[in-house]
Design a protein around this motif. Sequence first.
Motif, PDB file in Angstrom:
ATOM      1  N   LYS A  77      -5.619   4.173   4.141  1.00 23.70           N
ATOM      2  CA  LYS A  77      -6.365   3.503   5.124  1.00 23.70           C
ATOM      3  C   LYS A  77      -5.762   2.451   5.746  1.00 23.70           C
ATOM      4  CE  LYS A  77     -11.158   4.559   4.151  1.00 23.70           C
ATOM      5  NZ  LYS A  77     -12.267   4.236   3.187  1.00 23.70           N
ATOM      6  N   ILE A  78      -5.300   1.567   4.783  1.00 19.45           N
ATOM      7  CA  ILE A  78      -4.424   0.461   5.197  1.00 19.45           C
ATOM      8  C   ILE A  78      -3.239   0.863   5.984  1.00 19.45           C
ATOM      9  CG2 ILE A  78      -3.282  -1.561   4.352  1.00 19.45           C
ATOM     10  CD1 ILE A  78      -5.478  -1.488   2.065  1.00 19.45           C
TER      11      ILE A  78
ATOM     12  N   THR B 283       2.549  -2.888   7.246  1.00 17.42           N
ATOM     13  CA  THR B 283       2.261  -4.046   6.251  1.00 17.42           C
ATOM     14  C   THR B 283       3.089  -4.421   5.101  1.00 17.42           C
ATOM     15  OG1 THR B 283       0.403  -4.956   4.928  1.00 17.42           O
ATOM     16  CG2 THR B 283       0.750  -2.475   5.057  1.00 17.42           C
TER      17      THR B 283
ATOM     18  N   LYS C 203      -4.007   1.681   9.576  1.00 19.68           N
ATOM     19  CA  LYS C 203      -4.316   0.511  10.386  1.00 19.68           C
ATOM     20  C   LYS C 203      -2.855  -0.277  10.722  1.00 19.68           C
ATOM     21  CE  LYS C 203      -8.719  -0.942   8.848  1.00 19.68           C
ATOM     22  NZ  LYS C 203      -9.309  -1.836   7.931  1.00 19.68           N
TER      23      LYS C 203
ATOM     24  N   ALA D 248     -10.683  -7.487  -1.464  1.00 18.65           N
ATOM     25  CA  ALA D 248     -11.424  -6.226  -1.094  1.00 18.65           C
ATOM     26  C   ALA D 248     -12.994  -6.359  -1.630  1.00 18.65           C
ATOM     27  CB  ALA D 248     -10.760  -4.917  -1.371  1.00 18.65           C
TER      28      ALA D 248
ATOM     29  N   CYS E  82      -4.900  -5.667  -2.093  1.00 18.11           N
ATOM     30  CA  CYS E  82      -4.606  -4.146  -1.632  1.00 18.11           C
ATOM     31  C   CYS E  82      -4.210  -3.413  -3.103  1.00 18.11           C
ATOM     32  CB  CYS E  82      -3.708  -3.966  -0.510  1.00 18.11           C
ATOM     33  SG  CYS E  82      -3.313  -2.448  -0.398  1.00 18.11           S
TER      34      CYS E  82
ATOM     35  N   PRO F 233       0.985  -1.206  -0.145  1.00 14.67           N
ATOM     36  CA  PRO F 233       0.008  -0.034  -0.073  1.00 14.67           C
ATOM     37  C   PRO F 233       0.837   1.343   0.085  1.00 14.67           C
ATOM     38  CG  PRO F 233       0.118  -0.918   2.211  1.00 14.67           C
ATOM     39  CD  PRO F 233       0.582  -1.947   1.232  1.00 14.67           C
TER      40      PRO F 233
ATOM     41  N   CYS G 137      -7.381   4.242  -0.394  1.00 14.07           N
ATOM     42  CA  CYS G 137      -7.493   2.757   0.139  1.00 14.07           C
ATOM     43  C   CYS G 137      -6.251   2.411   0.730  1.00 14.07           C
ATOM     44  CB  CYS G 137      -8.117   1.759  -0.637  1.00 14.07           C
ATOM     45  SG  CYS G 137      -7.036   1.532  -2.225  1.00 14.07           S
TER      46      CYS G 137
END
Lengths: 438, 438
Positions: free
Chosen positions: A199-200, A207, A203, A318, A213, A190, A196
């Motif tokens: 957002k990932i 990641t 969190k 998703a 994604c 990401p 989007c």
Amino acid sequence: MTTKNFPQRYFLPEEEQPKSWLNIRAFMKNKPAPMLHPGTKQPITAADLEPVFCKACIGQELDETTEFIPIPDGILEFYRAYRPAPLIRAYFLEKALGTPAEIYYKHEGTNTSGSHKLNSAAAQAFYAKQDGLTGLTTETGAGQWGSAMAMACAFYGLDLTVYMVKVSAEQKPYRKALIETYGAELIPSPSSTTECGKKILEKDPNTSGSLGCAISEAIEKAVHTPKCRYVLGSVLNHVLLHQSIIGLECKIAFDKYGIKPDIIIGCAGGGSNLGGLIAPFAAEKLQGKSDARLIAVEPSSCPSLTEGKFDYDFGDTAQTTPLIKMYTLGCDFIPSSSHVGGLRYHGMNSTISQLYHDKILEARTAKQTEVFEAAVKFAKIEGILPAPESSHAIKIAIDEAMECKRSGEKKTILFGLTGTGYFDMSAYMQYNDKSMKD
Amino acid sequence: MTTKNFPQRYFLPEEEQPKSWLNIRAFMKNKPAPMLHPGTKQPITAADLEPVFCKACIGQELDETTEFIPIPDGILEFYRAYRPAPLIRAYFLEKALGTPAEIYYKHEGTNTSGSHKLNSAAAQAFYAKQDGLTGLTTETGAGQWGSAMAMACAFYGLDLTVYMVKVSAEQKPYRKALIETYGAELIPSPSSTTECGKKILEKDPNTSGSLGCAISEAIEKAVHTPKCRYVLGSVLNHVLLHQSIIGLECKIAFDKYGIKPDIIIGCAGGGSNLGGLIAPFAAEKLQGKSDARLIAVEPSSCPSLTEGKFDYDFGDTAQTTPLIKMYTLGCDFIPSSSHVGGLRYHGMNSTISQLYHDKILEARTAKQTEVFEAAVKFAKIEGILPAPESSHAIKIAIDEAMECKRSGEKKTILFGLTGTGYFDMSAYMQYNDKSMKD
């Protein structure tokens, strides 16, 4: 029939190369079920797809009746830059196995992207240019598709943004360098370039990313950029159509030499290579003109045909894509990260799924370590280092040839060598140092 | 003559492939000066070379009179596994440059080792097997030669030990993995497996190694191992002989289409690719049948022909080899470490040197950044990512084509695309991030 004169490497002369693609669906009585709109659950329309895909590709995606679709001159021009792909008689492998079987393989890895993916990348870039677009977006996991799109966009003069799964971009610096050398913008996903992605990252800032994604980011970027669309390298039926060039080249060469394959084997992730390889042979079988066995090979870690459910499911994790009727392990399925290659997709192209459901096509699985054992054996004997994906087909081709040795039957086997492993040596490093697991 | 019908990619049919190599020296009035024994300073004899090299290779090394030397069936068999290499008409590049010139290139990078080196590796491994040997040793710097030897030894069933310059083994993990996948033992050099390696490590335990040291280790290992010999991938005349397959395939294809190249361009490190490419064309020129221009292209950082001295010198930095009459920068010359690729050799094959001295051959230099500029342009237009070495020839081919555009002359240009850059992406990474220097 005699096939003794078949050269070790056969290249179809330019004037004999296919001028049309073959649409398998036109030969099927049981057509694949239509894609459904994720909101309305109604069959998808061209208008639904227009914000995302190029016009010609949408037309091809929805066309279930035209048997042969002419390849535009502008695509044939690019095909001539790297095709024909050689059809190789595996004389060395036959001898090493001591089998009475005749083994042929179609080598799609002789272009710089290293795989068959370029066949559809060329078509999708050409159609984008024809639509007056200036840019495309896509995602890439293992990197073959991103490399192919970068080459095609360089040729046709289009901007390209590739969202590459972050862990892949880190683990495969050579793939990243290749994509950038061809002028594409590569963004590890990401990223903060999309909502989007942001957002990932909020969190989980650390990641390593996922294909789901990367797809979401690429679609978001395309929809919000003027004169830009999104392209996908497998799963969809227009991609299978473009890949039919693989099987058509084999069929023309075989017909010239009076060869009729008894068994045709391809690896299967999203299904594009397999669908392309079997296209003319499946069409004959559907017309009752052949009883050749068609075999899909899946990794045992991601067995969508062999262990999945035949049902409507989303194409991405998703859950933003249309619903596709296919064999699926569930759109939230993620194979173990110790497993390599481009066959990690949870679902399967709808046409391939229907052919399997109707028993036109068989499916088999292969374990990772036995796949690499076959790959290294093949490399040493035939002199070509295969892609991990292609090696699934090699493994089953060897099994079938050994079965011929036991039974004494002289069958003719064709398998698809979808690509080479040159940019993806980390899997071989694992195999060499014995850290690879099943 | 019309050459309009030349296909974009021409593959010589199996039955038309060359069955003999061409020995340029047999066509030269001024033969290259003989190699001298480093102790006695007398011309080297077959007996002097026998502890180190295979018998057939020694015979070929000393043969100055046989014009055509038949290729044994056992080598032709292996050649069929990856040849013919395509002869490509650069229609896209011609169009992009707007030149009236016709540009052709011979693509030797379609095999897994990624370069022309396999042509001699196959021959040397075959002859070793014929001599009853069980093992070979060699060194590798950039990695192409080591990869080619690993493939050839896997095919013919020979053990192989590759001494790889330590810094290369670290910087090119994919090359290392490739060599190991084909079953060769890879030892980063210097190592503790030889006396000379130990001495160097004693002096400097953190040394990054050098090609000179790797050569010394490989020779020491060969001489002290039963049924084992040493093989070298360039510089020597038997290597040039094996590489003549490159030029011969071009010549046969050109003759079929009535094409006569006016300019033939090859990159030059030790000279093996260049010597192979020009072989039949140089022979014609030496017989007065052609006035084609033959051009060697060197990196400006290692200009042995253009700035070296024509004199006897050692082939290696450790001064253990026979003395070779050649253009040399001095056997202690080491080009800047910021420079990449397989063209870093201080000297030049003796035949190439003599041809240059006699003005049969021209030489030019190219700077690293302009070479990569040409490489990236070529990749985007022609769709093949070239090896950094080959890109020297591309750069000068483009220059010559642009000269035709200025003069309006319709010349026919042939250059050697010796290989691909797939395992050597670090140089492209440097170019992409603008950290590359001249």
